[in-house]
Each structure stands twice: as structure tokens, then as C-alpha cells.
Design a protein around this motif. Structure first.
Motif, mmCIF file in Angstrom:
data_model
loop_
_atom_site.group_PDB
_atom_site.id
_atom_site.type_symbol
_atom_site.label_atom_id
_atom_site.label_comp_id
_atom_site.label_asym_id
_atom_site.label_seq_id
_atom_site.Cartn_x
_atom_site.Cartn_y
_atom_site.Cartn_z
ATOM 1 N N ARG A 19 0.826 -1.207 0.000
ATOM 2 C CA ARG A 19 0.000 0.000 0.000
ATOM 3 C C ARG A 19 0.859 1.256 0.000
ATOM 4 O O ARG A 19 0.529 2.237 -0.660
ATOM 5 C CB ARG A 19 -0.912 0.007 1.221
ATOM 6 C CG ARG A 19 -1.803 -1.211 1.274
ATOM 7 C CD ARG A 19 -3.233 -0.809 1.330
ATOM 8 N NE ARG A 19 -4.008 -1.839 0.667
ATOM 9 C CZ ARG A 19 -5.338 -1.895 0.710
ATOM 10 N NH1 ARG A 19 -6.006 -0.977 1.390
ATOM 11 N NH2 ARG A 19 -5.978 -2.829 0.082
ATOM 12 N N CYS A 22 2.174 1.830 -3.455
ATOM 13 C CA CYS A 22 1.138 2.384 -4.329
ATOM 14 C C CYS A 22 0.881 3.852 -3.999
ATOM 15 O O CYS A 22 0.705 4.677 -4.906
ATOM 16 C CB CYS A 22 -0.151 1.583 -4.202
ATOM 17 S SG CYS A 22 -0.026 0.006 -5.023
ATOM 18 N N ILE A 25 3.384 5.916 -5.657
ATOM 19 C CA ILE A 25 3.170 6.080 -7.102
ATOM 20 C C ILE A 25 2.052 7.088 -7.360
ATOM 21 O O ILE A 25 2.151 7.924 -8.260
ATOM 22 C CB ILE A 25 2.865 4.722 -7.757
ATOM 23 C CG1 ILE A 25 4.046 3.775 -7.550
ATOM 24 C CG2 ILE A 25 2.610 4.882 -9.243
ATOM 25 C CD1 ILE A 25 3.776 2.347 -7.923
ATOM 26 N N PHE A 26 1.008 7.015 -6.526
ATOM 27 C CA PHE A 26 -0.057 8.011 -6.693
ATOM 28 C C PHE A 26 0.468 9.421 -6.434
ATOM 29 O O PHE A 26 0.101 10.371 -7.132
ATOM 30 C CB PHE A 26 -1.233 7.707 -5.754
ATOM 31 C CG PHE A 26 -2.136 6.626 -6.280
ATOM 32 C CD1 PHE A 26 -2.766 6.781 -7.507
ATOM 33 C CD2 PHE A 26 -2.342 5.461 -5.573
ATOM 34 C CE1 PHE A 26 -3.598 5.800 -8.012
ATOM 35 C CE2 PHE A 26 -3.165 4.466 -6.066
ATOM 36 C CZ PHE A 26 -3.791 4.634 -7.284
ATOM 37 N N PHE A 28 3.495 10.394 -6.964
ATOM 38 C CA PHE A 28 4.271 10.713 -8.172
ATOM 39 C C PHE A 28 3.353 11.213 -9.284
ATOM 40 O O PHE A 28 3.668 12.160 -9.996
ATOM 41 C CB PHE A 28 5.015 9.450 -8.616
ATOM 42 C CG PHE A 28 5.666 9.531 -9.968
ATOM 43 C CD1 PHE A 28 6.814 10.278 -10.165
ATOM 44 C CD2 PHE A 28 5.125 8.851 -11.054
ATOM 45 C CE1 PHE A 28 7.416 10.339 -11.411
ATOM 46 C CE2 PHE A 28 5.728 8.912 -12.311
ATOM 47 C CZ PHE A 28 6.874 9.668 -12.480
ATOM 48 N N LEU A 29 2.178 10.573 -9.405
ATOM 49 C CA LEU A 29 1.268 10.953 -10.481
ATOM 50 C C LEU A 29 0.665 12.334 -10.264
ATOM 51 O O LEU A 29 0.508 13.102 -11.198
ATOM 52 C CB LEU A 29 0.128 9.926 -10.576
ATOM 53 C CG LEU A 29 0.342 8.743 -11.502
ATOM 54 C CD1 LEU A 29 -0.753 7.720 -11.297
ATOM 55 C CD2 LEU A 29 0.350 9.204 -12.945
ATOM 56 N N ILE A 30 0.324 12.632 -9.033
ATOM 57 C CA ILE A 30 -0.536 13.801 -8.828
ATOM 58 C C ILE A 30 0.224 15.036 -8.335
ATOM 59 O O ILE A 30 -0.187 16.158 -8.600
ATOM 60 C CB ILE A 30 -1.703 13.410 -7.867
ATOM 61 C CG1 ILE A 30 -2.916 14.276 -8.148
ATOM 62 C CG2 ILE A 30 -1.320 13.459 -6.428
ATOM 63 C CD1 ILE A 30 -3.656 13.894 -9.390
ATOM 64 N N THR A 31 1.351 14.817 -7.612
ATOM 65 C CA THR A 31 2.045 15.979 -7.046
ATOM 66 C C THR A 31 2.428 17.046 -8.067
ATOM 67 O O THR A 31 2.167 18.224 -7.825
ATOM 68 C CB THR A 31 3.325 15.547 -6.303
ATOM 69 O OG1 THR A 31 3.063 14.350 -5.635
ATOM 70 C CG2 THR A 31 3.776 16.601 -5.337
ATOM 71 N N PRO A 32 3.049 16.668 -9.188
ATOM 72 C CA PRO A 32 3.459 17.734 -10.110
ATOM 73 C C PRO A 32 2.292 18.625 -10.514
ATOM 74 O O PRO A 32 2.461 19.825 -10.694
ATOM 75 C CB PRO A 32 3.988 16.972 -11.328
ATOM 76 C CG PRO A 32 4.306 15.639 -10.850
ATOM 77 C CD PRO A 32 3.397 15.345 -9.715
#
Lengths: 301, 418
Positions: A19, A22, A25-26, A28-32
């Protein structure tokens, strides 16, 4: 995938590690995407958090970059009289926005119109050479954009379409059609053909059947295909780089030169607005998908 | 249905044989279906396929020299490229130089020959200026103007340029030079860049695909095992980047990764590095790979997710009840079932990343440039369209092969969005 009571210690550790991975990774996807929102309120012309911002000092935040969207390029940004007309006519970002919406609208119209018709034809079982035609029609999505744009630049300048809005509209319509075909075909997969026969047996001609029976049922697919086509055009920069005259710059094109030439947080302010637009479009597509699934009698997932 | 009944062929109401009638009806419905597709097909052909074809044609056909220098093209065609140029060839050249100068096309010709032998540009433009005043013998007149005209290599370069239909550009695109006698030889060592560039592009695409797989697989697995409501909420985190403008995401990565950016600030704060030794994470290969992985990750997650949703959890339970360990159950039962999703996602990511242009151009710096960037440069800056077309032709060929594989193993009608 809840952890069962009998899980061993190792399994427990793995469960939580997984968890955490994951979650990373989430992030990583949303922060920028999220990070640009506070940065766009920076009072300093930097792309980084100042100390004042971290201390939540109101002095360190400002709307100056949002004001700059309107003021950049204006003849007299501080004049009171005629400010609106000046802004509407001269501000660079406002002009880019007008171009983006104009080009996007007509490209979407073309792509959705042709694409929907073609998808209906393609989903008929008697369609000849289906595989070949489908792969040709989907190819604008696959062919590298640089090749597409270079080819269009070369060919359109011979027929007098380069440096015109018309050329960009044609290019964007071609790039948007695969999305329309994919979404509309997906909606048509669940379409009950006996409805068409029922309509015909009740005396409706094919045109009437299309508008009264088929169209309302596939409309959610058509609209979301159209939204995909619009966002494709709204986001596309390579064809614009090759085909557009300086007057026809769109928002992404303006951002492109902003990043390459004079990097200023105005780009972050524009980016924030674009993120909000994407959230709106995403919500619309999601709602349409659920509606379409409900109409076709599937449980919305 | 038998063709012939005791009373002859079966007839429709209007007296035509039923079989013929059926064939007519089927033909009509095929025509109707095709009629619906035809407008888009014509549109795509005219606005997309034809432009690309015309560009690709440039890669093997460049008639700049033939068009503006017709007389010398004719004599060069008969020349064996070894013997000394004759007076007749010099005369034809002078005649062409005069007309090309009058029509102001000499610059294009000079550029074309210059691509075959660099340093010849000014030879042409300056000789063309005085060509009108030249008199016989033209050989002496030209050599008197510039002794390079006696150099046979200049004439060989002109012969190569005079051949409109030429493999020279494709040869250049794979680091070979095409000689006037029709042979190929490897280009000079310091000018061999394109093969390396293609390999680099493939390596970067492979790296991005592997990164996307490593990051996408766990997320897709988590999403497919969570209850629908939670997974739909988390799906927003995947779909929002998918819907966000490419330039916005690239800008965001610049803000994150630059040396005064958010990540480096965090590293300095937590003491991972000192203030004067910040990591260079952007304007190099690292930046390109990070940003491209972020941009293409949804293309991996979405197909994986839709495959994993369809795998019944009872398979893994059955494996475990038969004594498999967690790892064996995953590796021998679950993982093989997800391979179609991996194939679809990986091919899509790979196809999209070998043609990537924007992100490398903005965050790639010097060493992060890929083949697309060079194609764009040749189109817009050096104006060597034929070389751009040749490079593009090779890139397109590799994409189309992958597309064909994708169609074979996944099927383009199974492509899903969101």
C-alpha cells in the motif's frame, strides 16, 4: 482485498508495504499537477516555494501572475478607459485563448461529425475491409506527431493552407478523429440492433430512425468523443508549431515559447487554469460514461 | 438453400432469382456501410495520408538541381564521374548558372550541392555572379574565376545532386555516404550521429516502457482489487494527469526538478545534499525519462486495469488451496493472465514514446534530444527537408511495424480510453 484474520506476519508486512508503494506512485502521479497551483500565487518571479510561502505569510502570495495573463501584450495596461477593449484585442494570452477555442471548436465539429458517421458504418457487420480501414482511421493517433506535422507543413504550404487557421483546423480534426471513433464504437458495441428493426417496422425511415432511436442512445459516446477531440486540439502544439502564423498562436503554443524564452510564473497561472478546465472535462466525461452505461442497461462502474 | 428446385430457381416476388436478389441486397448494404465511412476516409486521406506521403517522397526524390540546372543535368548524366570534365560540361554549367542567377534560384542549387560536399556554396553563388560575362573557352574562364572548378570532387558532388531520384538521403540517415559512382561508404566518424540517435531513442523508449510497467503494475493491481467505489475515486488520480495538458505537466516537472526547484529544495532541507551541490535532474536524460514516464503512465495503467478487472479472484484462491505459496500463486497463475494487458500497455507506451517530441525538446537539454527533435530541426532550421523525410521514413517504418504487432496481438478495436 482486505487482509484475512489468519494472515501471517510476513503477509501483513507485505500488505502494508504494498500500500505504501502504491501511495508513493499516486503521489508521483498527482504531485506535479498539484504543486503548480500554490506556486502560481508566488509573489516572487520564481518557480519555487519562498520562505514566506512556507510560513503561510499572506504577503508572500499574490495574484500578480493572474493579472499578468491579461496585461501581457496590452497597449496601455494601466489606462482606465478602453481597458476591456485593449485587453480583448491585444493581450497575448487572451488572443491565444480565443484562437484555441476557435480552432478547437471547428476541429471538434469536423472530427465528431465525420467520426460518428464512420463509427456507425464501421460497427455494421457488412462493412467491407473493416480491419484495414479501421487501422487507417486510427493511424493519426499512432504516427509520431513530428512526422504528421512535418508532412502537413510541407504539403499544406504547397496548397496554400499553411499559416492559416484552416490548416490547423484540418490538422487537429485529423488528429481528433481516432478518439471519436474509439469512443463511439465502444458505445455502439452494446447497441441493441432490434431497436432499429422495431423502429422500421413501425414505419420510420432510416433517417428518422437514426435521429430518434440510435442517436439519443449513442449521444453520450458522441459527446465524450467530441470532448476527447476538443482536448486533443486544445492541447496540441506540434502541428501548431509547424503550421501557425504568429497571429494564430494557441495557448499551448504560447506556453511553449514561454517555457523556451522567458520563463515566468505566468505560465504556472495559465497552467492552473488549464488544470481546472481538465478537471471539468474529466468530470463531464465520467458522468457521460455512467449515463451511457445506464442507458444501455449495464451497471455503472 | 438449393439453387435449383424441381420447378427451376427460386424466384422473388418480382420474378428475379432469389439468390441474385439476396446478392443485390447484400451489396447495397455493403455500399451503404461504406458510404458512411467514406467521408472520413477521404478526409483522412487528403489531410493526413497524402501530406505524409508527399513528405516521404522527398526522402528519395529531390529535384532542386534538375529543376534549376537542366542543361548541366543532361550532360552530367552522360559523364562517367571519373574522367576529367569536358569543355561541353563547363559550357552547360555556365549557361545554367546564368539562368539560375536571373531567376534567383542559384541559392537553392548552391545549398543542394553544398549538402553533398560542404564548402561549395560560395563557389556557386560567386561564380554565378560573373557567369554572364564569361566567354569561351568556359573551362578556363571558370577555373580562372575559382580554381575549385578543376576539382573533380566538386563535379562528383554535382552529379549526385543532379540525380533527382536518389538513395543519398536514406544513406545519410543511416550514416552512409552515397558516391558518384553509385557505391556507399560509411560516413566520416565524427559525422556518424543518426544510427546512435535511433539506438538512443529506442533505449529511452525501452527505459520509459519499463518504468511505466514497474510503476503501473502495482497501481493497476491495487485498483482492480479494491471495492468499486474506492477504486473509482483513486482512478481520478490516474485520469487527471491523462486529461491535463502535456505542456502543463512538462512545466510542472520543470518546477519540480530544476536545480532551484521543489525536489532539490527538499533534498537540501533534509540534508541529502548541500546547497551548492544540487542534483541536476532536468535538461538531461534523467529529466526526459522522469517526465515521459509520468506522461505515459496512464497509457500503461488503463489497459492493465481493464485486463485485471476481468481476472476472477477465485483463480488465485484455487492455486493457494492447492498448496501454492503466495509468490507461486501470483507468478504461475495471476501474472500469466495479465500478459495481454502488459502487452497492450507496453506496446502503446513504446509506440508513443519513440515519436516523442515536446518533452525532450523542453526538458531534454543537450543529451536528451531524440530522433523526433532532429527531424523537427531539419524541417525548421537547417531546411534539409529530404534528410528530415528520410529520418522520418525510418521512424515511421518502425512505428508502423509496432502498430501492426499491436493490431495482431491486441486488436485496434479493443483500444479503450478512460
Amino acid at each position: 482485498m482486505a487482509l484475512p484474520i489468519y494472515a501471517s506476519t510476513g503477509e501483513r508486512i507485505w500488505y502494508y508495504t504494498f500500500r505504501v508503494i502504491c501511495a508513493c506512485i499516486f503521489i508521483f502521479l498527482i504531485t506535479p499537477i498539484l504543486i503548480i497551483i500554490p506556486l502560481s500565487f508566488n509573489v516572487q518571479p520564481y518557480f519555487t516555494f519562498t520562505e514566506g510561502m512556507l510560513k503561510l505569510d499572506p504577503e508572500a502570495y499574490s495574484l500578480r501572475w493572474y493579472a499578468d495573463i491579461f496585461r501581457n501584450g496590452m497597449a496601455a495596461p494601466d489606462a482606465v478607459e478602453g481597458w476591456w477593449a485593449d485587453m480583448w484585442q491585444n493581450a497575448q494570452w487572451v488572443r491565444a485563448m480565443k484562437n484555441s477555442f476557435f480552432i478547437g471548436f471547428f476541429a471538434t465539429l469536423l472530427a465528431t461529425g465525420f467520426g460518428t458517421l464512420a463509427a456507425i458504418g464501421l460497427s455494421r457487420s457488412e462493412m467491407p475491409y473493416k480491419g484495414l480501414i479501421m487501422s487507417i482511421l486510427i493511424s493519426p493517433m499512432i504516427v509520431p506527431l513530428v512526422i504528421t506535422a512535418a508532412g502537413m507543413f510541407y504539403f499544406y504550404s504547397q496548397v496554400g493552407l499553411s499559416q492559416t487557421k484552416m490548416g490547423i483546423i484540418l490538422a487537429h480534426a485529423a488528429l481528433g478523429t481516432p478518439f471519436v471513433i474509439i469512443t463511439v464504437t465502444a458505445t455502439l458495441v452494446g447497441f441493441d440492433k432490434s431497436l432499429v428493426r422495431a423502429s422500421a417496422s413501425l414505419g420510420a425511415n432510416p433517417v428518422r430512425t437514426f435521429w430518434k432511436v440510435q442517436m439519443p442512445l449513442i449521444l453520450p459516446g458522441v459527446i465524450s468523443g467530441g470532448l476527447f477531440a476538443f482536448i486533443t486540439s486544445f492541447d496540441e502544439v506540434v502541428a501548431v508549431l509547424f503550421l501557425a502564423s504568429p497571429e494564430d498562436r494557441t495557448i499551448p503554443r504560447q506556453m511553449w515559447s514561454g517555457i523556451r524564452e522567458q520563463i515566468s510564473p505566468t505560465i504556472l497561472a495559465v497552467a492552473t487554469i488549464l488544470v481546472i478546465i481538465s478537471i471539468g472535462l474529466l468530470t463531464m466525461v465520467e458522468l457521460l460514461r455512467r449515463r451511457s452505461e445506464r442507458l444501455r442497461g449495464l451497471t455503472p462502474g | 438453400m438449393s439453387d435449383v428446385s424441381p420447378t427451376g430457381p427460386m424466384l422473388a416476388a418480382d420474378g428475379t432469382p432469389l439468390k441474385k436478389k439476396l446478392a443485390q441486397a447484400l451489396f447495397l448494404s455493403r455500399v451503404r456501410a461504406f458510404g458512411l465511412v467514406a467521408p472520413l476516409l477521404l478526409f483522412i486521406l487528403a489531410s493526413f495520408i497524402v501530406p505524409i506521403m508527399t513528405l516521404l517522397w522527398q526522402g528519395v526524390h529531390n529535384n532542386t538541381y534538375e529543376k534549376y540546372m537542366p542543361q548541366s543535368t543532361a550532360v552530367l548524366a552522360e559523364w562517367d564521374a571519373v574522367s576529367a570534365p569536358t569543355e561541353e560540361m563547363y559550357a552547360a554549367l555556365v549557361a545554367d548558372l546564368v539562368t539560375a542567377r536571373e531567376t534567383r534560384d542559384i541559392g537553392k542549387v548552391a545549398t543542394r550541392v553544398n549538402r553533398e560536399k560542404s564548402g561549395t556554396r560560395s563557389l556557386f553563388t560567386s561564380s554565378a555572379r560573373s557567369a554572364a560575362k564569361m566567354e569561351t573557352p568556359f573551362r578556363e574562364a571558370l577555373i580562372d574565376k575559382d580554381e575549385d572548378w578543376a576539382d573533380i570532387e566538386v563535379w562528383q558532388a554535382m552529379k549526385i545532386a543532379s540525380l533527382s531520384l536518389t538513395p543519398a538521403f536514406y544513406a545519410a540517415a543511416v550514416d552512409y555516404t552515397y558516391n558518384a559512382d553509385g557505391s556507399f561508404e560509411p560516413a566520416e566518424e565524427n559525422r556518424q550521429i543518426y544510427v546512435f540517435l535511433f539506438l538512443k531513442t529506442f533505449a529511452v523508449s525501452l527505459a520509459v516502457t519499463v518504468c511505466c510497467f514497474l510503476l503501473g503494475y502495482p497501481v493497476a493491481y491495487l485498483l482492480s482489487t479494491l471495492p468499486m467505489r474506492t477504486s473509482n475515486l483513486l482512478m481520478i488520480l490516474v485520469l487527471l494527469p491523462f486529461w491535463t495538458s502535456l505542456l502543463v505537466r512538462t512545466t510542472a516537472w520543470i518546477a519540480m526538478l530544476q536545480s532551484q526547484g521543489v525536489l532539490n529544495d527538499i533534498f537540501v532541507t533534509i540534508g541529502l545534499t548541500s546547497d551548492d551541490q544540487r542534483f541536476s535532474l532536468i535538461y538531461n536524460m534523467t529529466g526526459t525519462i522522469i517526465a515521459m514516464t509520468h506522461i505515459l503512465l496512464p497509457f500503461m495503467i488503463l489497459p492493465l486495469y481493464s485486463v485485471m478487472r476481468g481476472i476472477s479472484p477465485s483463480y488465485v484462491r484455487a492455486a493457494k488451496s492447492l498448496g501454492a505459496t503466495n509468490w507461486t500463486a501470483f507468478w504461475r497463475v495471476y501474472f500469466p493472465a495479465t500478459i495481454p494487458g502488459i502487452g497492450a500497455g507496453a506496446l502503446l507506451v513504446f509506440i508513443l514514446s519513440i515519436g516523442y517530441y515536446i518533452t525532450p525538446a523542453l526538458v531534454g537539454g543537450q543529451d536528451g534530444q531524440l530522433i523526433s527533435n532532429f527531424i523537427a530541426d531539419h524541417m525548421q532550421k537547417t531546411l534539409n527537408w529530404s534528410l528530415a523525410a528520410a529520418l522520418g521514413g525510418l521512424l515511421l517504418a518502425s512505428v508502423l511495424i509496432l502498430y501492426w504487432i499491436y493490431d495482431k496481438i491486441v486488436g485496434i478495436d479493443n483500444m479503450k480510453l478512460g
